[in-house]
Design an enzyme around this catalytic site. Sequence first.
Site, PDB file in Angstrom:
ATOM      1  N   GLY A   1       0.780  -1.229   0.000  1.00 48.20           N
ATOM      2  CA  GLY A   1       0.000   0.000   0.000  1.00 48.20           C
ATOM      3  C   GLY A   1       0.814   1.282   0.000  1.00 48.20           C
ATOM      4  CB  THR A   2      -0.178   4.710   1.086  1.00 44.87           C
ATOM      5  OG1 THR A   2      -1.309   4.834   0.218  1.00 44.87           O
ATOM      6  CG2 THR A   2       0.482   6.066   1.227  1.00 44.87           C
TER       7      THR A   2
ATOM      8  N   GLY B   1      -7.404   2.523   3.306  1.00 43.60           N
ATOM      9  CA  GLY B   1      -6.427   3.602   3.365  1.00 43.60           C
ATOM     10  C   GLY B   1      -6.953   4.972   3.014  1.00 43.60           C
ATOM     11  CB  SER B   2      -6.088   8.099   3.414  1.00 45.09           C
ATOM     12  OG  SER B   2      -4.703   8.073   3.730  1.00 45.09           O
TER      13      SER B   2
ATOM     14  N   GLY C   1       1.354  23.421   3.373  1.00 46.59           N
ATOM     15  CA  GLY C   1       1.049  22.520   4.474  1.00 46.59           C
ATOM     16  C   GLY C   1       2.269  22.293   5.349  1.00 46.59           C
TER      17      GLY C   1
ATOM     18  CB  ILE D   1      -3.613  20.576   2.795  1.00 46.79           C
ATOM     19  CG1 ILE D   1      -4.420  19.869   1.694  1.00 46.79           C
ATOM     20  CG2 ILE D   1      -2.865  21.774   2.218  1.00 46.79           C
ATOM     21  CD1 ILE D   1      -5.557  20.707   1.142  1.00 46.79           C
ATOM     22  N   GLY D   2      -3.102  17.268   3.912  1.00 43.63           N
ATOM     23  CA  GLY D   2      -3.809  16.180   4.568  1.00 43.63           C
ATOM     24  C   GLY D   2      -4.192  15.085   3.590  1.00 43.63           C
TER      25      GLY D   2
ATOM     26  CG  HIS E   1      28.318   6.646  29.909  1.00 45.64           C
ATOM     27  ND1 HIS E   1      27.721   7.863  29.666  1.00 45.64           N
ATOM     28  CD2 HIS E   1      29.653   6.880  29.961  1.00 45.64           C
ATOM     29  CE1 HIS E   1      28.649   8.795  29.586  1.00 45.64           C
ATOM     30  NE2 HIS E   1      29.842   8.213  29.765  1.00 45.64           N
TER      31      HIS E   1
END
Length: 473
Positions: A41-42, A152-153, A188, A275-276, A452
């Site tokens: 996917g994306t 998804g988007s 954005g 912008i989204g 450390h």
Amino acid sequence: MADEKYDLIILGGGTAGYVSAIRASQLGKKVALVEKSLLGGTCLHKGCIPTKALLKSADVLRTVANSSEFGVDVDAFKLNFSRIQARKKEVVQQMFKGVEQLMNQNKIDVFNGVGRILGPSIFSPQSGTISVEYENGESELIPNNNVLICTGSSPLPLPFLPFDGNTVLSSDDILKLDKLPQSLAIIGGGVIGLEFASLMTDFGVEVAVIEAGKRILPTESKSIANTLKNDLIQRGVKFYENTQLSNEQVSIEDSGINILLNDETAHFEKCLVAIGRKPNTHDIGLNNTKIQLSDANHIIVNEYQQTQDKHIYAAGDCIGKLQLAHVGSKEGITAIDHMFDASPISVDYDKMPKCVYTQPEVASIGQNLEQAKSKKFNAKAFKVPFKAIGKAVIEDVTNQKGFCEIIIDQDNDTVLGLNMIGPHVTELINEVSLMQFMNGSTLELGLTTHAHPSLSEVLMELGLKVENRAIHV
């Protein structure tokens, strides 16, 4: 029609989808996954992985450019953008093959086509049968007992400035560039916009960030946002905050785009609109179900990712929570465990780590001080600068503005959140994520022995500082 009925069909083969498929397979279920493009996917092909590959190249370039500070003189070097893009593709391809192998290994059937949910029919008394349409026009029906939607988007365009793939670019488009532009306007000032601003300015591109809101990174603390902004300004990025653009302020010509900013017209070769993102919930058959959508067209689910149709679940960007790959995976696993009675743990979004892979990196979990106070908590912040940590000084002796800050509820000494900016904080945040998941205390964090020198000592010092026992600050 498929030969047999599946226990589960997943719509979407992105991170949330394929992770959920593997989890269901682990539970002994027969699983099919429908993906119209490529598995992963994306995140794998247009988001997390390729973007971070570019950011790594920018990090190497920055290291070489500043190598004399480490006593290594480099006589000459140059940026090879075609090789950078080729390496990005190699990384993506290797991981894509890995996902394909995982599907085979877990005996998950993959249908490469467009999936849509059908209503009740002669094939099923309930909605949920999936119709898969293939590129050749043929289709197939897949009956099942449960459905998980992980569609998804997609990048959200400005109404007056649609993507054209040439001058006005989406985050998908900019990854396909075959050469770097001389100048880039980024509309954005969120995570996506700032990650591209960071890498592009390191690549020598003239960058301007235009943000409609009062400030960049509105969901992070003001001090984090200001620290990142000042660092990017020193590296050449220009910022225009509280700048709401309109159609009258932009014009496109053959050589690029003109934008009216502070009463002066600035010319840019390319423009990235970040912008989204909008949910991919259109035309997947939701009208054939009882599923409800929010005003922004996100799928509404309960705490276990279940929709109004009890056998249909949803996870990832399409539900509009935290649009992060690891959160989508968590949502998907919650859905599967609830679906098959495997002791689900609902998603606590205040315990989900959030990362910005700029230079310097930003990471946070839970609430920052402004958010905690707005919710009426008796909140107090404790801060440790990275310049107090030996390994951080070794990493970069000249840039030590980073810090780690923890937010405490003084009424019950619980940790409300933690945010940090500095070297490798996108790795350090996972220790905090574990502490929050285990309901750990600041004293336990402070008394845990840290090697450390290491960057993670900043967390030990922070835990000790809350208890008034800090050693180096």
